[in-house]
Design an enzyme around this catalytic site. Sequence first.
Site, PDB file in Angstrom:
ATOM      1  N   GLY A  45      -1.432  40.748  54.806  1.00  0.00           N
ATOM      2  CA  GLY A  45      -1.075  39.343  54.663  1.00  0.00           C
ATOM      3  C   GLY A  45       0.177  38.911  55.407  1.00  0.00           C
ATOM      4  CG  HIS A  46       4.497  40.065  57.100  1.00  0.00           C
ATOM      5  ND1 HIS A  46       5.090  40.499  58.244  1.00  0.00           N
ATOM      6  CD2 HIS A  46       5.359  39.204  56.519  1.00  0.00           C
ATOM      7  CE1 HIS A  46       6.285  39.938  58.365  1.00  0.00           C
ATOM      8  NE2 HIS A  46       6.470  39.143  57.325  1.00  0.00           N
ATOM      9  CG  PHE A  47       3.175  37.484  61.206  1.00  0.00           C
ATOM     10  CD1 PHE A  47       3.331  36.342  61.982  1.00  0.00           C
ATOM     11  CD2 PHE A  47       4.244  37.943  60.463  1.00  0.00           C
ATOM     12  CE1 PHE A  47       4.548  35.678  62.010  1.00  0.00           C
ATOM     13  CE2 PHE A  47       5.466  37.276  60.481  1.00  0.00           C
ATOM     14  CZ  PHE A  47       5.615  36.146  61.259  1.00  0.00           C
ATOM     15  CB  VAL A  52       5.043  41.397  62.192  1.00  0.00           C
ATOM     16  CG1 VAL A  52       6.522  41.591  62.466  1.00  0.00           C
ATOM     17  CG2 VAL A  52       4.347  40.780  63.394  1.00  0.00           C
TER      18      VAL A  52
END
Length: 87
Positions: A45-47, A52
């Site tokens: 869910g991070h980018f 990243v």
Amino acid sequence: MNQEEIKKILPHRDNMLLVEESEVVDEVTAKGRYTIKGDEFFLQGHFPGNPVVPGVILCEMMGQASCCLLADKVSDCTPYFTKMNNV
């Protein structure tokens, strides 16, 4: 210092032990290694589509890598990474 040696200093375990190896470069500098596999919790869910490593995780990795600098200074206590300047 390998991960088993790091575990003797740090309380971290899976999923929060984020250093596979650590070594002393000089008396105030250490370097560590961790291989990103792609399925780490912090990438989910991070980018999405372009994962990243979050900055806070990079800071945690750096703190854990520095454990080898403390190896001969800590016994029967838990080291805490409590401050970072100019991050």
